[in-house]
Design a protein around this motif. Structure first.
Motif, PDB file in Angstrom:
ATOM      1  N   ARG A  22      96.495   5.121  90.774  1.00  0.00           N
ATOM      2  CA  ARG A  22      95.079   4.769  90.839  1.00  0.00           C
ATOM      3  C   ARG A  22      94.247   5.744  90.014  1.00  0.00           C
ATOM      4  O   ARG A  22      94.490   6.957  90.046  1.00  0.00           O
ATOM      5  N   VAL A  23      93.246   5.197  89.337  1.00  0.00           N
ATOM      6  CA  VAL A  23      92.384   5.996  88.461  1.00  0.00           C
ATOM      7  C   VAL A  23      90.931   5.759  88.862  1.00  0.00           C
ATOM      8  O   VAL A  23      90.509   4.609  89.023  1.00  0.00           O
ATOM      9  N   PHE A  24      90.175   6.854  89.032  1.00  0.00           N
ATOM     10  CA  PHE A  24      88.746   6.780  89.338  1.00  0.00           C
ATOM     11  C   PHE A  24      88.010   7.640  88.336  1.00  0.00           C
ATOM     12  O   PHE A  24      88.444   8.747  88.025  1.00  0.00           O
ATOM     13  N   TYR A  25      86.869   7.145  87.833  1.00  0.00           N
ATOM     14  CA  TYR A  25      86.044   7.938  86.921  1.00  0.00           C
ATOM     15  C   TYR A  25      84.578   7.815  87.314  1.00  0.00           C
ATOM     16  O   TYR A  25      84.088   6.715  87.588  1.00  0.00           O
ATOM     17  N   ASN A  26      83.890   8.957  87.331  1.00  0.00           N
ATOM     18  CA  ASN A  26      82.444   8.988  87.559  1.00  0.00           C
ATOM     19  C   ASN A  26      81.844   9.867  86.468  1.00  0.00           C
ATOM     20  O   ASN A  26      82.213  11.042  86.338  1.00  0.00           O
ATOM     21  N   ALA A  27      80.933   9.299  85.685  1.00  0.00           N
ATOM     22  CA  ALA A  27      80.382  10.020  84.532  1.00  0.00           C
ATOM     23  C   ALA A  27      79.399  11.108  84.923  1.00  0.00           C
ATOM     24  O   ALA A  27      78.956  11.889  84.086  1.00  0.00           O
ATOM     25  N   MET A  28      79.055  11.196  86.209  1.00  0.00           N
ATOM     26  CA  MET A  28      78.067  12.188  86.630  1.00  0.00           C
ATOM     27  C   MET A  28      78.692  13.586  86.736  1.00  0.00           C
ATOM     28  O   MET A  28      79.898  13.733  86.725  1.00  0.00           O
ATOM     29  N   GLY A  29      77.816  14.596  86.847  1.00  0.00           N
ATOM     30  CA  GLY A  29      78.303  15.934  87.149  1.00  0.00           C
ATOM     31  C   GLY A  29      78.069  16.976  86.078  1.00  0.00           C
ATOM     32  O   GLY A  29      78.732  18.003  86.059  1.00  0.00           O
ATOM     33  N   HIS A  30      77.090  16.746  85.187  1.00  0.00           N
ATOM     34  CA  HIS A  30      76.758  17.777  84.198  1.00  0.00           C
ATOM     35  C   HIS A  30      76.040  18.949  84.867  1.00  0.00           C
ATOM     36  O   HIS A  30      76.354  20.113  84.630  1.00  0.00           O
ATOM     37  N   ARG A  31      75.089  18.609  85.714  1.00  0.00           N
ATOM     38  CA  ARG A  31      74.196  19.635  86.273  1.00  0.00           C
ATOM     39  C   ARG A  31      74.760  20.242  87.559  1.00  0.00           C
ATOM     40  O   ARG A  31      75.319  19.536  88.394  1.00  0.00           O
TER      41      ARG A  31
END
Ligand SMILES: [Zn+2]
Length: 282
Positions: A237-246
Motif C-alpha cells: 500500500r502507498v499513501f502520499y500527502n503533499a503537505m508538510g513544508h512548514r
C-alpha cells in the motif's frame, strides 16, 4: 475449539503481520535524506533530531511502535527492509547520490529493492517532497514516480489553501475534517498516476484563484486538484500527502492524527479501499 482459535489467529497473523507482531507496534523507518533541496523541518542541528523527526518519534512511540529516523539511504535495501512495516519518505533528489546533505546514498539497486518490498506487501508513506525525489529525465516517468503516483512540478508562494476531503470514509481520512483551511507551501504535479491513484483529498487554491490575474501564481489558476492520494502496489500500500513544508503544519493535531492513520493503513490494517478514482466524465 482451542485448536480452531489457534489456527484462526495464525491465519490472521499471516494476513496482517504488523497487527499480530510480537510487541504489537508498528515498525517504521523514516528517511529524510536530501540529495536535492534540504527543508528546514528535517534539518538536524548539532546532531539533534530534526523537527519532523521529533514529532514522528513522539507519534509512533505513543502509538506503541518504534521508529528509526535516518538520513542513511543505504538502509533501503532488501535485507534491512524486512525489519519494517512502513517506510516513510521526506526526501529530495536522486537518493543514489550523496547530494546536498552528503549523507550515505542508496545503492544503485536500492530503488528497485524498495519497489519490490512494497510490491511484496510493504507499506510506503510519502510526505511533501517525497514526490520531489527520483525525477526522470525530460518526460520519463521513473519507476519510483510511477509508484508514488505523482511528480513534483513546482510551487508558488505559501498561502492558506482549502483541503477538501474526497474520501471521508477512507481510513487515512478518518481524522481529517471535510474542509480544512491551512497555510502551507502547495505543490502542483505532473505525471499524476490516474490509472492507479485513489484521490483522498484535493487542494482548492481558494484565495489564490480569487486573486487578480498577474497577482497570483499561474499554477494555482485552476480548480481543486489532488493533494493526497493512495493506491495499491502489488500486495503493498502507498499513501502520499503533499503537505508538510512548514513546521506549523507538523504541529497541527489534524496533520499528526493523519500521519498515524496513514501508517496503520499502509501497514495493512483495515480495507485497502484503494480502487482508482473514477475519471471525470468528458
Ligand atoms: Zn517545501
Amino acid at each position: 475449539m482451542r485448536k480452531w482459535i489457534t489456527a484462526g489467529l495464525a491465519a490472521a497473523a499471516m494476513l496482517c503481520p504488523s497487527a499480530w507482531s510480537e510487541d504489537g507496534g508498528l515498525k517504521v523507518l523514516f528517511l529524510t535524506k536530501s540529495s536535492g533541496f534540504q527543508h528546514s523541518v528535517i534539518t538536524r542541528e548539532n546532531d539533534a533530531p530534526a523537527y519532523a523527526e521529533r514529532i514522528m518519534t513522539d507519534l509512533v512511540e505513543k502509538d506503541g511502535g518504534t521508529v528509526l529516523n535516518t538520513k542513511d539511504a543505504s538502509l533501503i535495501n532488501a535485507e534491512n527492509l524486512k525489519n519494517y512495516d512502513v517506510v516513510v519518505f521526506y526526501t529530495t533528489g536522486d537518493l543514489t547520490q550523496p547530494g546536498t546533505d552528503g549523507t550515505t546514498p542508496m545503492a544503485e539497486t536500492g530503488p528497485q529493492e524498495l519497489l519490490d518490498w512494497i510490491g511484496a506487501g510493504g507499506g510506503f508513506v510519502g510526505f511533501h517532497c517525497a514526490s520531489d525525489t527520483f525525477h526522470g529525465e525530460g518526460d520519463t516517468v521513473t519507476p519510483y514516480i510511477e509508484m508514488i503516483g505523482g511528480e513534483f512540478a513546482g510551487h508558488g508562494p505559501q498561502f492558506f489553501g482549502k483541503v477538501g476531503v474526497k474520501a471521508p470514509e477512507h481510513p487515512c481520512m478518518e481524522d481529517i475534517p471535510g474542509e480544512w483551511k491551512i497555510k502551507d507551501e502547495w505543490y502542483y504535479f505532473k505525471n499524476f498516476n490516474a490509472e492507479n491513484n485513489r484521490v483522498l483529498a484535493e487542494l482548492d487554491p481558494g484565495e489564490q484563484v480569487a486573486k487578480a490575474e498577474g497577482d497570483r501564481h499561474p499554477a494555482y489558476a485552476q480548480g481543486p486538484y489532488p493533494i493526497a492520494w493512495c493506491r495499491a502496489y502489488g500486495k503493498g500500500r502507498v499513501f502520499y500527502n503533499a503537505m508538510g513544508h512548514r513546521e506549523e503544519v507538523w504541529d497541527e493535531e489534524i496533520f499528526q492524527k493523519g500521519i498515524v492513520d496513514a501508517l496503520h493503513w499502509a501497514a495493512g490494517e483495515g480495507d485497502a479501499d484503494a480502487a482508482p478514482s473514477p475519471k471525470p466524465a468528458k
